[in-house]
Each structure stands twice: as C-alpha cells, then as structure tokens.
Scaffold this motif. Structure first.
Motif, PDB file in Angstrom:
ATOM      1  N   PHE A  90       0.864  -1.173   0.000  1.00 48.44           N
ATOM      2  CA  PHE A  90       0.000   0.000   0.000  1.00 48.44           C
ATOM      3  C   PHE A  90       0.905   1.229   0.000  1.00 48.44           C
ATOM      4  CE2 PHE A  90      -2.173  -3.472   1.983  1.00 48.44           C
ATOM      5  CZ  PHE A  90      -3.486  -3.384   1.536  1.00 48.44           C
ATOM      6  N   ASN A  91       0.687   2.117  -0.939  1.00 47.79           N
ATOM      7  CA  ASN A  91       1.557   3.281  -1.023  1.00 47.79           C
ATOM      8  C   ASN A  91       0.826   4.557  -0.647  1.00 47.79           C
ATOM      9  OD1 ASN A  91       0.376   2.699  -3.783  1.00 47.79           O
ATOM     10  ND2 ASN A  91       1.108   4.770  -4.106  1.00 47.79           N
ATOM     11  N   GLY A  92       1.615   5.570  -0.328  1.00 49.75           N
ATOM     12  CA  GLY A  92       1.110   6.882   0.054  1.00 49.75           C
ATOM     13  C   GLY A  92       2.160   7.592   0.884  1.00 49.75           C
ATOM     14  N   PHE A  93       1.732   8.436   1.822  1.00 54.82           N
ATOM     15  CA  PHE A  93       2.690   9.136   2.679  1.00 54.82           C
ATOM     16  C   PHE A  93       3.431   8.160   3.594  1.00 54.82           C
ATOM     17  CE2 PHE A  93      -0.137  12.666   1.620  1.00 54.82           C
ATOM     18  CZ  PHE A  93       0.805  13.561   1.151  1.00 54.82           C
ATOM     19  N   ILE A  94       2.740   7.107   4.012  1.00 47.92           N
ATOM     20  CA  ILE A  94       3.352   6.013   4.762  1.00 47.92           C
ATOM     21  C   ILE A  94       3.061   4.751   3.968  1.00 47.92           C
ATOM     22  CG2 ILE A  94       3.361   4.700   6.918  1.00 47.92           C
ATOM     23  CD1 ILE A  94       2.330   7.242   8.301  1.00 47.92           C
ATOM     24  N   SER A  95       4.059   3.901   3.779  1.00 48.75           N
ATOM     25  CA  SER A  95       3.863   2.686   3.001  1.00 48.75           C
ATOM     26  C   SER A  95       3.797   1.473   3.919  1.00 48.75           C
ATOM     27  CB  SER A  95       5.002   2.517   1.995  1.00 48.75           C
ATOM     28  OG  SER A  95       4.963   3.570   1.062  1.00 48.75           O
ATOM     29  N   TYR A  96       2.925   0.539   3.545  1.00 50.34           N
ATOM     30  CA  TYR A  96       2.705  -0.667   4.330  1.00 50.34           C
ATOM     31  C   TYR A  96       2.742  -1.886   3.413  1.00 50.34           C
ATOM     32  CZ  TYR A  96       0.597   2.633   7.635  1.00 50.34           C
ATOM     33  OH  TYR A  96       0.377   3.675   8.474  1.00 50.34           O
ATOM     34  N   SER A  97       3.006  -3.041   4.020  1.00 48.75           N
ATOM     35  CA  SER A  97       2.821  -4.298   3.306  1.00 48.75           C
ATOM     36  C   SER A  97       2.011  -5.232   4.210  1.00 48.75           C
ATOM     37  CB  SER A  97       4.155  -4.943   2.927  1.00 48.75           C
ATOM     38  OG  SER A  97       4.898  -5.295   4.071  1.00 48.75           O
ATOM     39  N   TYR A  98       1.332  -6.175   3.561  1.00 53.47           N
ATOM     40  CA  TYR A  98       0.487  -7.120   4.289  1.00 53.47           C
ATOM     41  C   TYR A  98       0.678  -8.504   3.691  1.00 53.47           C
ATOM     42  CZ  TYR A  98      -3.683  -9.334   6.216  1.00 53.47           C
ATOM     43  OH  TYR A  98      -4.535 -10.167   6.881  1.00 53.47           O
ATOM     44  N   LYS A  99       0.993  -9.479   4.563  1.00 55.36           N
ATOM     45  CA  LYS A  99       1.142 -10.871   4.115  1.00 55.36           C
ATOM     46  C   LYS A  99       0.893 -11.787   5.305  1.00 55.36           C
ATOM     47  CE  LYS A  99       4.041 -14.166   1.775  1.00 55.36           C
ATOM     48  NZ  LYS A  99       5.329 -14.506   1.257  1.00 55.36           N
ATOM     49  N   ASP A 100       0.144 -12.840   5.051  1.00 54.60           N
ATOM     50  CA  ASP A 100      -0.116 -13.868   6.065  1.00 54.60           C
ATOM     51  C   ASP A 100      -0.652 -13.287   7.370  1.00 54.60           C
ATOM     52  OD1 ASP A 100       0.806 -15.797   4.251  1.00 54.60           O
ATOM     53  OD2 ASP A 100       2.866 -15.583   4.966  1.00 54.60           O
ATOM     54  N   GLY A 101      -1.517 -12.280   7.273  1.00 56.29           N
ATOM     55  CA  GLY A 101      -2.133 -11.701   8.457  1.00 56.29           C
ATOM     56  C   GLY A 101      -1.280 -10.699   9.201  1.00 56.29           C
ATOM     57  N   LEU A 102      -0.101 -10.372   8.676  1.00 60.66           N
ATOM     58  CA  LEU A 102       0.804  -9.446   9.355  1.00 60.66           C
ATOM     59  C   LEU A 102       0.986  -8.162   8.551  1.00 60.66           C
ATOM     60  CD1 LEU A 102       3.568 -11.994  10.401  1.00 60.66           C
ATOM     61  CD2 LEU A 102       1.738 -11.067  11.831  1.00 60.66           C
ATOM     62  N   TRP A 103       0.897  -7.029   9.235  1.00 60.95           N
ATOM     63  CA  TRP A 103       1.159  -5.717   8.651  1.00 60.95           C
ATOM     64  C   TRP A 103       2.586  -5.305   8.961  1.00 60.95           C
ATOM     65  CZ3 TRP A 103      -2.001  -3.097   5.474  1.00 60.95           C
ATOM     66  CH2 TRP A 103      -3.348  -3.458   5.462  1.00 60.95           C
ATOM     67  N   GLN A 104       3.217  -4.616   8.019  1.00 57.05           N
ATOM     68  CA  GLN A 104       4.554  -4.073   8.243  1.00 57.05           C
ATOM     69  C   GLN A 104       4.592  -2.653   7.693  1.00 57.05           C
ATOM     70  OE1 GLN A 104       7.708  -6.473   6.642  1.00 57.05           O
ATOM     71  NE2 GLN A 104       9.298  -5.097   7.351  1.00 57.05           N
ATOM     72  N   THR A 105       5.149  -1.733   8.462  1.00 61.35           N
ATOM     73  CA  THR A 105       5.337  -0.352   8.020  1.00 61.35           C
ATOM     74  C   THR A 105       6.721  -0.242   7.400  1.00 61.35           C
ATOM     75  OG1 THR A 105       3.962   0.432   9.839  1.00 61.35           O
ATOM     76  CG2 THR A 105       5.387   2.057   8.766  1.00 61.35           C
ATOM     77  N   HIS A 106       6.818   0.490   6.296  1.00 52.69           N
ATOM     78  CA  HIS A 106       8.099   0.641   5.596  1.00 52.69           C
ATOM     79  C   HIS A 106       8.534   2.099   5.567  1.00 52.69           C
ATOM     80  CE1 HIS A 106       8.227  -3.492   4.106  1.00 52.69           C
ATOM     81  NE2 HIS A 106       6.921  -3.386   4.123  1.00 52.69           N
ATOM     82  N   SER A 107       9.792   2.310   5.860  1.00 59.07           N
ATOM     83  CA  SER A 107      10.370   3.647   5.801  1.00 59.07           C
ATOM     84  C   SER A 107      11.001   3.858   4.433  1.00 59.07           C
ATOM     85  CB  SER A 107      11.430   3.822   6.888  1.00 59.07           C
ATOM     86  OG  SER A 107      10.844   3.703   8.155  1.00 59.07           O
ATOM     87  N   ILE A 108      10.237   4.488   3.572  1.00 55.63           N
ATOM     88  CA  ILE A 108      10.737   4.852   2.252  1.00 55.63           C
ATOM     89  C   ILE A 108      10.993   6.348   2.300  1.00 55.63           C
ATOM     90  CG2 ILE A 108      10.239   4.827  -0.225  1.00 55.63           C
ATOM     91  CD1 ILE A 108       8.389   2.439   0.314  1.00 55.63           C
ATOM     92  N   ARG A 109      11.970   6.827   1.573  1.00 53.72           N
ATOM     93  CA  ARG A 109      12.464   8.194   1.711  1.00 53.72           C
ATOM     94  C   ARG A 109      11.404   9.283   1.725  1.00 53.72           C
ATOM     95  NH1 ARG A 109      16.296   9.189  -2.864  1.00 53.72           N
ATOM     96  NH2 ARG A 109      15.033   7.681  -3.952  1.00 53.72           N
ATOM     97  N   ASN A 110      10.331   9.124   1.007  1.00 58.30           N
ATOM     98  CA  ASN A 110       9.354  10.194   0.904  1.00 58.30           C
ATOM     99  C   ASN A 110       8.030   9.613   0.443  1.00 58.30           C
ATOM    100  OD1 ASN A 110       8.228  12.801   0.730  1.00 58.30           O
ATOM    101  ND2 ASN A 110      10.072  13.643  -0.158  1.00 58.30           N
ATOM    102  N   TRP A 111       7.135  10.444   0.002  1.00 56.34           N
ATOM    103  CA  TRP A 111       5.825  10.021  -0.487  1.00 56.34           C
ATOM    104  C   TRP A 111       6.001   9.063  -1.664  1.00 56.34           C
ATOM    105  CZ3 TRP A 111       3.007  10.502  -5.006  1.00 56.34           C
ATOM    106  CH2 TRP A 111       1.649  10.236  -4.884  1.00 56.34           C
ATOM    107  N   THR A 112       5.294   7.949  -1.637  1.00 53.31           N
ATOM    108  CA  THR A 112       5.422   6.917  -2.658  1.00 53.31           C
ATOM    109  C   THR A 112       4.254   6.972  -3.623  1.00 53.31           C
ATOM    110  OG1 THR A 112       6.553   5.509  -1.071  1.00 53.31           O
ATOM    111  CG2 THR A 112       5.702   4.438  -3.031  1.00 53.31           C
ATOM    112  N   GLN A 113       4.560   7.122  -4.902  1.00 54.41           N
ATOM    113  CA  GLN A 113       3.548   7.125  -5.962  1.00 54.41           C
ATOM    114  C   GLN A 113       3.050   5.708  -6.228  1.00 54.41           C
ATOM    115  OE1 GLN A 113       2.160   9.591  -7.725  1.00 54.41           O
ATOM    116  NE2 GLN A 113       1.077   8.312  -9.175  1.00 54.41           N
ATOM    117  N   GLY A 114       3.975   4.743  -6.272  1.00 61.62           N
ATOM    118  CA  GLY A 114       3.562   3.385  -6.572  1.00 61.62           C
ATOM    119  C   GLY A 114       4.683   2.384  -6.389  1.00 61.62           C
TER     120      GLY A 114
END
Length: 109
Positions: free
Chosen positions: A15-39
């Motif tokens: 999931f992209n945006g100002f904060i990026s996340y990933s989801y797999k096997d029932g677990l959420w993870q927040t990702h620190s990407i340098r800035n706003w993510t388009q895609g």
C-alpha cells in the motif's frame, strides 16, 4: 493525494502513500521509504521497486535502497519494465531507462 495497492508474486500486498505498508499472512509491516510513494512495481527478476517524490528505491527484502535514478523533476510518475529488460521511468521533467548497468536520461519535458 493518491494511494494505491499492488500485489507481488509472493502474495504480499503493498500500500503506497505518505506512509507505506505491506500485508502478508495476516501481518502488517510499516516501511520507511524516503518520501511520499507514488507506486510500486515488481520486475521479472522478482525485485520490488518504489517510486515517487524522492526518486526510485529498491527493496532488498529488509530495507529500501536508493536506486540512484537521475533527477527527473519533483516526482516519478511511472515505472515500467520493457520487453527488452530495461526499466523505464517517467517523471515531471523527463524520462530515463536503466540498462542493467546505469541509468540513462532520455529526454527533458
């Protein structure tokens, strides 16, 4: 503001945006990407790329690494892998491609 959802081959949903996340096997993870993510994009070799305000980053499985793309303006709008294996970028002020060795700026808009 734009937010998108992208699923990669292992079933992880990004999931992209100002904060990026990933989801797999029932677990959420927040990702620190340098800035706003388009895609996000996944290339045929399985690598995951994020693009947006800060350029292009490559995910190594744990961290996001600056892919050292050329300056194409204040936002990368699109990332695409062509049939010949080049990675193409479209930004607010130009286009570029990666040939497997280096980024090559093609045009100024």
């Amino acid at each position: 503001f734009q937010c998108g959802v992208f699923e990669v081959s292992d079933g992880t949903i990004w999931f992209n945006g100002f904060i990026s996340y990933s989801y797999k096997d029932g677990l959420w993870q927040t990702h620190s990407i340098r800035n706003w993510t388009q895609g996000f994009s996944q290339t045929r070799d399985g690598r995951i790329w994020a693009y947006g305000d800060a350029g292009v980053d490559l995910y190594d499985g744990e961290n996001w690494i600056d892919a050292q793309a050329p300056d194409l303006g204040n936002r990368i709008w699109a990332f695409h892998e062509s049939r010949d294996g080049k990675y193409w970028l479209a930004g607010t002020k130009g286009t570029a491609y990666y040939d497997g060795i280096k980024w090559n700026k093609v045009s100024e808009i």
